[in-house]
Every structure is written in structure tokens, then in C-alpha cells.
Design a protein around this motif. Structure first.
Motif, PDB file in Angstrom:
ATOM      1  N   MET A  21      40.007  58.722  73.609  1.00  0.00           N
ATOM      2  CA  MET A  21      39.011  58.666  72.531  1.00  0.00           C
ATOM      3  C   MET A  21      38.839  57.201  72.158  1.00  0.00           C
ATOM      4  SD  MET A  21      39.767  62.062  70.207  1.00  0.00           S
ATOM      5  CE  MET A  21      41.254  61.445  69.403  1.00  0.00           C
ATOM      6  N   MET A  22      37.607  56.820  71.857  1.00  0.00           N
ATOM      7  CA  MET A  22      37.325  55.402  71.650  1.00  0.00           C
ATOM      8  C   MET A  22      36.586  55.178  70.336  1.00  0.00           C
ATOM      9  SD  MET A  22      36.131  54.361  75.553  1.00  0.00           S
ATOM     10  CE  MET A  22      34.734  55.492  75.610  1.00  0.00           C
TER      11      MET A  22
ATOM     12  N   MET B 250      41.116  66.198  71.557  1.00  0.00           N
ATOM     13  CA  MET B 250      41.995  66.293  72.718  1.00  0.00           C
ATOM     14  C   MET B 250      42.908  67.482  72.501  1.00  0.00           C
ATOM     15  SD  MET B 250      42.760  62.311  73.771  1.00  0.00           S
ATOM     16  CE  MET B 250      43.925  61.965  72.448  1.00  0.00           C
TER      17      MET B 250
ATOM     18  N   THR C 270      39.802  68.493  76.734  1.00  0.00           N
ATOM     19  CA  THR C 270      39.053  67.891  75.640  1.00  0.00           C
ATOM     20  C   THR C 270      37.936  68.844  75.239  1.00  0.00           C
ATOM     21  OG1 THR C 270      37.428  66.757  77.044  1.00  0.00           O
ATOM     22  CG2 THR C 270      39.443  65.561  76.544  1.00  0.00           C
TER      23      THR C 270
ATOM     24  N   GLN D  14      29.741  58.574  75.971  1.00  0.00           N
ATOM     25  CA  GLN D  14      30.571  59.522  76.711  1.00  0.00           C
ATOM     26  C   GLN D  14      30.537  59.123  78.172  1.00  0.00           C
ATOM     27  OE1 GLN D  14      32.077  61.141  74.617  1.00  0.00           O
ATOM     28  NE2 GLN D  14      30.851  62.246  73.140  1.00  0.00           N
TER      29      GLN D  14
ATOM     30  N   TRP E 295      36.904  60.062  80.155  1.00  0.00           N
ATOM     31  CA  TRP E 295      37.778  60.932  80.930  1.00  0.00           C
ATOM     32  C   TRP E 295      37.789  60.432  82.361  1.00  0.00           C
ATOM     33  CZ3 TRP E 295      35.994  65.976  83.595  1.00  0.00           C
ATOM     34  CH2 TRP E 295      37.072  66.570  84.284  1.00  0.00           C
TER      35      TRP E 295
ATOM     36  N   HIS F 220      35.331  64.752  68.480  1.00  0.00           N
ATOM     37  CA  HIS F 220      36.062  64.569  69.735  1.00  0.00           C
ATOM     38  C   HIS F 220      37.449  65.141  69.544  1.00  0.00           C
ATOM     39  CE1 HIS F 220      33.264  60.894  70.270  1.00  0.00           C
ATOM     40  NE2 HIS F 220      32.711  61.984  70.719  1.00  0.00           N
TER      41      HIS F 220
ATOM     42  N   HIS G  71      42.728  61.294  79.168  1.00  0.00           N
ATOM     43  CA  HIS G  71      41.744  61.565  78.112  1.00  0.00           C
ATOM     44  C   HIS G  71      41.843  60.451  77.098  1.00  0.00           C
ATOM     45  CE1 HIS G  71      42.451  66.023  79.245  1.00  0.00           C
ATOM     46  NE2 HIS G  71      41.533  65.485  80.005  1.00  0.00           N
TER      47      HIS G  71
ATOM     48  N   PHE H  59      27.776  61.268  61.206  1.00  0.00           N
ATOM     49  CA  PHE H  59      26.981  60.076  61.499  1.00  0.00           C
ATOM     50  C   PHE H  59      25.784  59.904  60.564  1.00  0.00           C
ATOM     51  CE2 PHE H  59      29.080  60.112  65.739  1.00  0.00           C
ATOM     52  CZ  PHE H  59      29.486  58.793  65.746  1.00  0.00           C
TER      53      PHE H  59
ATOM     54  N   ARG I 167      31.407  55.805  68.470  1.00  0.00           N
ATOM     55  CA  ARG I 167      32.588  56.498  68.958  1.00  0.00           C
ATOM     56  C   ARG I 167      32.321  57.007  70.368  1.00  0.00           C
ATOM     57  NH1 ARG I 167      35.832  57.976  64.351  1.00  0.00           N
ATOM     58  NH2 ARG I 167      35.197  56.470  62.762  1.00  0.00           N
ATOM     59  N   GLY I 168      33.381  57.372  71.044  1.00  0.00           N
ATOM     60  CA  GLY I 168      33.151  57.911  72.366  1.00  0.00           C
ATOM     61  C   GLY I 168      34.399  58.470  72.980  1.00  0.00           C
ATOM     62  N   THR I 169      34.225  59.033  74.161  1.00  0.00           N
ATOM     63  CA  THR I 169      35.378  59.491  74.938  1.00  0.00           C
ATOM     64  C   THR I 169      35.227  59.007  76.362  1.00  0.00           C
ATOM     65  OG1 THR I 169      34.380  61.578  75.655  1.00  0.00           O
ATOM     66  CG2 THR I 169      35.562  61.608  73.565  1.00  0.00           C
TER      67      THR I 169
END
Lengths: 371, 371, 371, 371
Positions: free
Chosen positions: B228-229, A228, A238, B154, B240, A226, B226, A215, B236-238
Motif C-alpha cells: 500500500m502506498m 491487505m 488484497t 494502482q 502488487w 485498500h 502486496h 477523497f 494513495r495506491g497499491t
């Protein structure tokens, strides 16, 4: 000790950890690659001048010949020096206690594994979080089936110190591929998280899908990841590691869920382990408290309610190393209760970083850990 | 009200939520698709017999004709009925307050969106967690730039009630694709988590990579996911979501990090919001307490330190709906401070579930949200 | 409702609490002692003009004569008005739901108790914290002997809003002996703490030793109190109430220990109750969760993990009042499960404040509660 | 070391604490009053046979004569031996590091103070909780005026291990007046709480009112105590110590409030200190984290977020002792930053216990601390 000149953080930690249980004496060192600094650091730590070395190879050669030469060496240099340093001692029969990650490259890791396999000496990797009593407790509970079949493993190691561009000794080598290796956050803290999850659950990772980010502009290595995970046997999970999440100092957290129960742990309160048998109230297990078993008790020093922290967990790895070294010296089999991270754990950590980097380059495709 | 016969959990929640601020009266209902149950439930709730209906269409037709017919209807049926029911009211100009997820299928969702667009009546979706004062505070802080550029999101929503095979009214329809839709945990709770993260950050999800599981044998829908985004703009992110994590009741947690600061929130302690400006101590903001702004104050009913919970957050959505309905009645523009989830949020939630399912079928490939 | 004109905090709380379970309608009020304000407040709340009164006596007289006059009145005025207002309604057979403390003077309290005893109407005092499900759970556990013989009762109610000199409607009457009564923090929040401890433990206070302070210069009433307590049967305890402890919003905490176990609760997380059977791990009981019993379930509205807060606990007192009123109306005995604070609880609270003030004047000598 | 034979808890703690910073070597000991045990313990700890003594007097005499005799002795016997043992070393110029409480009787305490005053050697009392970095931080903040004028001091030390009748080495001497002294919980843990509160606030206790209990039948000493405190300058407070509160392991908690702010700390999470400037959000200060000052940094070994615990705090007392001993050896003034509990702190602790016992006997009358 190799590395750990006076302003290095992790060198000081290793020294304290080695002292806590009184089973190691620091008697020789190649504490810096800069001769003047090596000498100054040795003097500051009270080493004899003739056992204060300017380079690790000279140290290995001479100590191996001394009648009362060192039995073990702690290697606490930046990652890219681990292999070369460890090799010199291992091939001369001196036990190695090495900081993580194992090496800076996969190639080095494999070579080091070969050296370690060929040596009679022990190799101990300081994934120190496995020394926390409640992580021993967790491992024992999983092994006992208290959680049933494991389905989910959620682990994270979150920091904020690299949120913005940082200069300084600690930061510099950690963001430099030449010294750190391919992984940034994945290598520095992701390997800890991965190792801890593996230690507690006993599961073997099959494949992973990783999305890595850098970043901070100009940063070469990942500062956030991240991941999985799919484990052999069907468990999923995760892993999140980050160095850019403001408000997190060293937020290592592990949650494991099976079909009969779940556990939750955070390094911020390491003497506590939440355990919920499905359908029953949550229970707060504490180090030394009611409901904890033999594995935790074995590495517990003080009564319940008095917090034991990072240094004691680290010291437990040193203590386990001492157990193994003494058994080796006596030609005995070390007790199976003695647990410490090995060269294989180190290799597995390198495979984890390597897989993260490979997956991320392929847009988070699922990849197997390298053989 | 449509649905919500006496043993339905969410119907009772909607009724309480609608009463808290005293702006709604429950005067008519088609509370069950079983006539006897509809009548019994209506009687138990004190509805007049002539306004206790056996089916929602009859209710929509008659109430639309009554001089003092209902202004708004709450739809709290299982998901697969949302579309058909909402349509009948919307096309007759009766405002709809609908439980989430929007519908059980993407096709229904699009049709409903069309109906809503064509109607003059309002459509409010009860993503109730956006009603929590500290989530309003968080949204305001992000918008104000207190966190800088957002890098990480998150979010998780974790339960344990489906850890083992469950039978019963609440569980049955939630694990049945015909009534719930394509998503299990993703639809039931994942949409909440996704909506909340979007509400707070204002970010638009670009692509996701999802790994869905059905851990309990015989279960047709996912009980764990799960995700991931990747958001537009680079964050970014996750996400759950799980219904099989023992020890978690309704563990909705959101963490957002930018280059200037981070926030952390958990539904278990909804009146608290952690805020860390990078390089400063963590601060604990509280509902009604020092350091909170206008957006939170606007939806706060009682002094700081007295916990406001789930029902009050839910009631705030009803209260916002009342604001919008009154403005609509008066032909005025509703204040921009009034915030409630709309048909577009509902559509976006459906796209999220749809994308999760598509991605997971393709082994967690990155997929775009459907248009 | 008597009192509770639009800018009064507690009036709004009572109105919401009375609405949550849908068993009360607000139809008449003498909302302020200032006629214009009474009228304006009545209009704002949608009361009919002919049922908006300028004084409570006129209201009591007329409502008692109306065919569909009020069945019950909520009294939410400053303390010194409680007695006079409650009397008018009680003697006309209208049930009274009254805010705490009972009155501003011991003499008034006794007179009110006499009036209540002579009346057929019910008197309910809103010590609302007894409405929290987990406090019902705690009471049930103590009664069941889960804690063994009770030895220790530690209760505190800690705020910070009067840390410095404050002016404003809320603060003014609370620090004015003429309107608040003899006790400052002891009356306003100490009575809550004392009532809750008594409710949960079932213990009767025998003697106390109190050290009261007024830390803020010029303040006539106590803003902090330390109280040691000796209960009948040998249990001991302490009570701390404070309005001058920065960092505490409404810190009501109760801890009870017996020879077999202990419980701990804090209003900040009201849905959680810690329970430790001696020699076993701590357990976290949650509202609606595993291990909770019938008493908590009876007053629970929503599933575990969704926080229920202050307003719902308050609403439970209203709901219990409704149960009692309906039984009274039907000439039936109310179920013994129905629990609400009575005139006797109110008297006991007044005796507590009176004893604190007497003890403190005698340098914290042990004093008995007045008869 | 005197005392601390192999099965004694506190002896092991002192040994680890003395090793952590590498400034002490254990070279001699009179580890038990039973000769065989003394020899066995000495051998187990690796002491030379000629420096393993059967009694402390012989040890003091011989070590004082040795050219490289000990510079300092740790006294970790039961309380009633402290005076006699410390005297032998002090009068021979050997520095004493002594466990708390100072002695078992007030008379012994005064005699020991006289001996210490007459000796050139140092006397260090291990009130170890003053070694926690965040307690240094708290002390610094109070001294800096961050809290304004201190009004309230609430401290408690709560355990549960004596809830029921216990037999065993640890328990036996602690409940025996002949070995422990007049105070039970007051002496064993109350002195810690009192010392910590005094250390942080710098306040001098003027009078106290104490209500002591022995809940377990047959117990001679107090196992619970409630104490109200009045400090010079007008601050008030309470101290609660208990060994019979199930669910509490070593619950040492300190809260201090002034007219400008408040702080809160608990030993369970020792690296965290809550600080609330009045009218601002609560802040969570952490060891090594943002917003902490020089006093905490001085005794910090590792980065923020890695928990430092009980042993490190204890080690800091040893480290401070080393600082003082080295300054003494060099004839220099020790830095005023070096902080350790002295004979005067020990005396004050004894006065505290004495006052508690005197007050309780007089039905909790206010008593002054003895001169």
C-alpha cells in the motif's frame, strides 16, 4: 416487501429477481416510511389496499395472522432499518430476504443474529453475485482442488459514481453514517467483494490491514479502501473498493491463484471464467459451455453464448431461497447444493467493515475480525 | 556489452533494442565471467578477438585508451555485478546503459550514485516500459491535468513462472539473495511497476506498507508482495507484484485516477490506453491514433493499428540514450523531450525494495523511503 | 535499397526490419527517382556518396561489379516500379526482397516471374504477416490436423484512413491506377489477407465471386471489397478488405474452422491465438506460452507476455531471407522450416486481384484465378 | 402458450421473458401435440386442468369464449406449426406473440400475413435481439445521422453446435426441411442477423448473392451461408451465418459504417457499443452510461455496469407487446417509441431465406427479394 417505494433502485431489482423463476408473488408491502408514498407505491405495484401498509411492524403483525399471509418478506430499506424490520418478521416466523449489508452497526448485527438464531424462520442475505453461474463454477473448482492450495485472493469492486460531490436519493443515504453505517464504500460494495471472495475460496479471513480514504471534501464515510488480507491457512490477498475511479461502472473482479492453477473473473463479462492450470494454456470457460460442472449447470437457464446477467444472478438467490423455504415448509432438509448467503455471512460482512474501520484508525495496523 | 553471453535472455533483448534505430554498433564485450564462454559468445556475435574481453575491468581500461573505443557500454549482468562493472566505465568517461534493478544492495546503489555523480559520463537505466508510446501519452495527459488531481495509483506486475520450484539459469540467480539482492519479485518486477507508476504520475512516494511472501518452500526471496502506498500530496495506491500467479505471463498493468478522469493500461495490449473523462464515455486511445499527443508521436515508428511491442519500447530507451550521448558529445543541452531513467530512478527503485523489505519485517508497518 | 526516401513509410519499416536480427547492413541505395532527394536520403542514412545512386539500373550495374557489392536489394517503391527494378538486380544475380503487391499489372507480374525463374538469385516478397509467430503456429496446427478438414476461411483486413477524400504522398499513389495497379484495397491490403489465409491453411483458391466498391466520389480504385471464395477440396470462405470502415486501423483478422476445431487471430493482439478443439473450452495460446510448437518457437525472440509486434514479424521475413541467402551462398539446401513468400505467392496475389476485378465487372460472377 | 412443453428450450425462455416485467400471467396452454405431454407440462407449470389443452385449436376456441380468456398467446412450436396455430388465435381476436422465423414456407408466410392483416389482433415476432438497449441506441444513432450515410453493413451469427452430426430434440427439427422450412442456418439464425441489421440501419435490402453449404454429410439444410448484400440507396454488406464454426456459441455481431462514423457490437458483451466518429478516438458506450440516449434508456432496468443479458432483451419484446396490447385495449395509438418486430418483419425474413436459397441454387446469382 419492506422499502422499495417506486423510485428506489434496489427495490425494483428485488421485484424482478423474485419474478424471474416464478416462485414468488408480491402480495403485500410497507414500501415507504412516508404513508402517502407507501400507498402510492402499493397501488402502482397492484397491491391490494388492505395489504398496503404504512409501517413494517403493522405489516408483520397482520400478515402473520392472515390465513394466507406472506411466507417471506424482502427487506430493501436503507441499512439502518434492516435490523428493526427483520426482527418483526423473524420473530413471527416469516422468512426474511434482506438486502446487504446486514445492518448499519455492529451492535444491530449481533442483535439481529440473535433474533435469527432464535427464530425458526430463514434469513437470506442478497449477496447476489454469488448467484452467477460462473461463481458457482469457481467455488466448485476450488473445492475440487483444481487450483491446488490457494495462495492469493485478489478482489476489487470499483465504481466512479461518487467521484465528485453528488446529491440525490441514491447518493444521500449511502454517504450518511446514520443511515449507511460506519462503512461507505467498504459497506456498500466492499462487503460484496469480501463475500464473493469468501464464497469462492471457502477461506476464513484472519487479519486485515486497511487504509481508508474519503477523497471528496466533506464526505463523512470512506469512498475508497485498500485492504491487505491474511487468511487462515496462509493465503494472502488484497481487496480494493472504490467509488471514485472514473471509468469504472460496477467493476467487480475476482482473481484466485493456487499452487496448481488460477482463475480470473469480471462482472462485466459474467458468463466467462478464465482458468489456467499451471503450465497449460489459459482456458475460457463459459456458462453452459464445455468444461463447466454441475454447480454452474444447476443455476443456468439458457444456452451458452447468450449472456445471462445481473438480474439472473440475483434471481438465483431468490430461487435458492424458494428451495429452502419449500424444504422448510415440508419439514425436509434442503439439498446441500442450495447455496445462499446467511445471517452468518451478514455478520462476517459487518465484522469486515468494522475491522477495516478499526484498522484504518490505527494507521492500517493488522486487526482480527471481531468475534 | 558486459554480460549477455549467448544463453542470457536480457542480453539478447539489449542487443536487438540497440539495433532497431541503428544508432549503436556492438564492437566490444566482456560477455561472461567465464573466459571460454566470453570468447565463444564474442565470436558468435562477430566481435573482433582483440575486443572480446574476459573481464569488464580489462575492457574498460583498454576501450578507454583506444582511439575509437566504445562510447557507451550496456551492462546486463546479474544484479550484484552492476555496481562494480558500471564503476569501471563511468570513472573512465564511458557512458553506461545498465539493466535494472540498479544494484543488489542499497550500499552498492549509493556508491554507484556517487560514482555517477562524479563522472561526466551518462548513466541510463533500462526501465524499458517507460519507452512505450502510450506511457509517454499517459505521462503527458497527467501533466496536462487531463485527469485532474491524482488520487489513486494502482499498479501491478504479475507473472507465474516461479509458481513451482524451478531450476535453470534464468531462475537461479533471480531467487538468490547474493546475486539478486534483498528483493525477489520486488526487485525483479516490482521496481519496474514502481518506476512506471512514478514516471506516469510524476508523484513522489512518501511511505509504504508492504506484506511480502515467499510461497514456494525453500525460497529465500519474496515471490509475491502486496504494497500500500501513500504519495506526497495525498494520492494513495497499491502495488502488487507476483511471480506465482498462474495464467499471468508478464502482466504489467497501470491504472491512475484523478478527480477529473482515469486512465488504464496493460502491457499485453501496449498500443492501447483507456481514457475516461469523468462523466463521458470511455475512449480507447491508440498509438498513432486520433487524440494522442506529441510525446507519444515522438517515439512512434509505424502507423496506428500495427502493434509495436516490447522491443520497440526498449529500443526507445536506447534511442533516448543516443540522443543524450550525442548532445553530450556536441556539448549541447539535450532536449527536455528526451526521457530516460537515470541513476536517481535507480536509487529510488532500490529505496523502494529496501522499504518493502523493512516494512514487511515490521509486519507491514508504514515506513518512509530511505534518504 | 531502391525507393524508401526519407518520408516514405514502408522504407523505414524495411530498414528497421532488416536491422533487428543484425544480418543485413544497408550500404547502397537508389532511394528516390528524384536525384536531389536520392542524395539527401542517402546522406541522411549514412550511405557512402559513391554508393548513393540516382537510379536503380546504375545501382544494379555498379554493385554487381563491386568486389564487395550488395548481396541483396530491398525494393520498396510504388508498385509500378517493382518489375523494372527487380529485373535489373535479378538478372545480375543480386537477391531481391520486394514489397507487395508483386507489380501493378498482371503482365508485369508474369514477366517478373519469368525473370525470377531464369535467375539464380532469390526473390522474397514481404508479406510480412506470415512472420508473426502465432501465424506460424496456426499453419503448423492446420498441417498437423488439429482442426480436422478445413471447411471455412474467414479473413478480413479493414482500415479507415480513406473514409474521406485524402491527399498526401501515402494516399496519392495508392488510389492511382497507374502507380498502384488495377486493385485499390484489394491490391494494397486484400493481397495481404489472401496471402495470410493461404499461408495458414495451405489451401488453393479455385474460384471467387467479388463485389468491389469505390465509395468515395472520384476515387478510381476500389476502397472496399466483398469476396466469396471456393477452395479446392471444398472449403469455402469470405474475404473483406476495406479502407473506409471508421474505427479500424489495421484490422487484419483470420478465422479458420475445420470439422475438429477452430482458430481465431487478430493482428491487434498478434501474440494471441484462440484455439477451440470442438467440444472443449476455448484456449488462448500465446507466443512463447504453453501449448505452442516448434514453428512458432523458431521465430520467437523474447519471453511470453512481452508483446512482439509488426516490426518483429517483418524482421522475421528478413531473417528467413538471410537464412536462404546464406544457404545459397554456401551452396546448401535451405531448411524446410525456413518460410518466406516467393515469386509464386506474388503471382498468386496478382491473380487474386485480377480475378476480383474481373468478377466484379461481371456482377460478381464466379471466376477462376488466371493461370 | 402453444408449444413449449417442458424440455423445449425456447418455451422456457418465453416464459421467463414474459415474467420479468410482470405484465403477463401464464394461465392456459397447449404445450405439446402429444396429449400426455401437454397435460404433464401444464401441471408442471401450474396451469388449471381446464385450461390445459391438447391442441391449439381447441384452446383458441374455448379461450376466445371465456369471459376472462387469454388476451394474448405465445407460439413457440417448431416453425411448421406457426401458421396454423397463429391463424386460429388471430382470427378470434387473440394477440399473437410468435417465435421466429415466421413460418416454414413462403406460402404459409403469405397466408399468415393475410390473416394478420385481416385481424384486429396484434402480431408480434420475437426477434429478441432488437430488445437489447444498445441495439436501440445504435438504431437511434443511425437515425440521428451520427454515422453519416451508411455504406457498409457487416453482420454475422455464428454457432458451432452442429459442427458434427447431432441427434436430439433441439437438433432434429432444426435440420429437417419439413419442420424447419427451406433454410437451415439461414432460417434459424440468419433471419435474426438480417432482422437486426435492418432494425439498426433502417435500410431495405435490394438484392443478394448467397452461397449456401451443408458441410455435415447427410444434412438436408444449409449449416453455413455466405451472403453478399446490396441495399437500396447504395449501401453494401455481407451476412455470414454458421452452425459449424468451432469456438462460437452464439456469436451475433453487427458492424455498421458510414461516411462519418462506425459502430460495432457483439452479443457476447451486449451492454457495450463501440462508436467511432471518423477521425476521433473510439468510444465505448455502455447501457446506462454516459453518451447514451433516450431510446436505450427507455428499455433499461438497472444501473450501468451490471450486465443485462439475453433474457432482459427478450423481455423487452414482451414489454413492448404489453404496451401495444394495452394501447389496443384502450383504443389508443401506441407511442412511436414502442418497437417490436411485426408480421412484415417476419415476411421480410422469409423473403430473405427464400432469396438465399434461390440465389444459391443459381450459383450465387444476384436475386431480388420476392414481393
Amino acid at each position: 416487501m419492506v422499502g422499495g417505494g417506486n423510485d428506489a433502485f434496489i427495490g425494483g431489482v428485488h421485484r424482478i429477481a423474485s419474478r424471474i423463476d416464478g416462485r414468488f408473488d408480491l402480495v403485500a408491502g410497507a414500501l415507504s416510511s412516508t404513508p402517502e408514498k407507501a400507498q402510492a407505491s402499493g397501488a402502482a405495484l397492484g397491491l391490494a389496499p388492505d395489504r398496503t401498509y404504512d409501517d413494517f411492524k403493522a405489516m408483520a403483525i397482520r400478515e402473520a395472522r392472515l390465513k394466507d399471509g406472506i411466507e417471506a418478506v424482502a427487506i430493501v430499506t436503507p441499512n439502518h432499518v434492516h435490523y428493526a424490520a427483520a426482527r418483526e418478521f423473524l420473530k413471527r416466523g416469516i422468512h426474511v430476504i434482506c438486502d446487504k449489508p446486514l445492518t448499519s452497526t455492529m451492535a444491530d448485527a449481533k442483535k439481529l443474529a440473535k433474533v435469527a438464531d432464535d427464530s425458526d424462520a430463514l434469513f437470506v442475505l442478497t449477496h447476489n453475485y454469488t448467484g452467477y453461474p460462473m461463481m458457482r463454477q469457481a467455488r466448485e473448482m476450488v473445492a475440487n482442488g483444481d487450483l491446488g492450495n490457494i495462495r492469493l485472493v485478489q478482489v476489487e469492486y470499483v465504481q466512479d459514481w461518487l467521484t465528485q460531490h453528488v446529491e440525490g436519493k441514491q447518493a444521500d443515504w449511502r454517504v450518511d453514517p446514520a443511515r449507511s453505517g460506519l462503512g461507505g464504500s467498504t459497506g456498500d460494495i466492499g462487503t460484496h467483494a469480501f463475500n464473493l471472495a469468501s464464497f469462492v475460496t471457502g477461506l476464513t479471513l484472519d487479519t486485515l490491514s486497511a487504509d481508508l480514504q474519503s477523497f471528496v471534501p466533506g464526505r463523512a464515510l470512506d469512498d475508497n479502501a485498500h485492504v491487505m488480507m491474511r487468511f487462515e491457512g496462509g493465503a494472502r490477498g488484497t481487496l480494493w473498493c472504490s467509488q471514485v475511479a472514473p471509468g469504472n461502472e460496477n467493476g467487480l473482479r475476482l482473481r484466485v491463484y493456487g499452487d496448481k492453477g488460477g482463475i480470473e473473473w469480471s462482472q462485466e463479462t459474467p458468463t466467462q471464467l478464465w482458468f489456467t492450470p499451471f503450465g497449460e494454456p489459459k482456458r475460457l470457460l463459459t456458462r453452459g459451455g464445455a468444461g463447466t460442472g454441475a454447480a454452474a449447470a444447476r443455476v443456468t437457464r439458457i444456452p451458452a453464448g447468450h449472456p445471462e446477467g445481473y438480474l439472473e444472478g440475483f434471481a438465483t438467490i431468490y430461487n435458492e431461497a424458494a428451495e429452502a423455504i419449500e424444504a422448510h415448509r415440508d419439514g425436509k432438509q434442503v439439498s446441500k447444493d442450495v447455496l445462499y448467503p446467511t445471517i452468518e455471512d451478514g455478520l462476517q460482512g459487518m465484522r469486515f467493515v468494522d475491522a477495516c474501520v478499526r484498522s484504518s484508525k490505527r494507521d492500517a495496523a493488522w486487526v482480527k475480525l471481531a468475534g
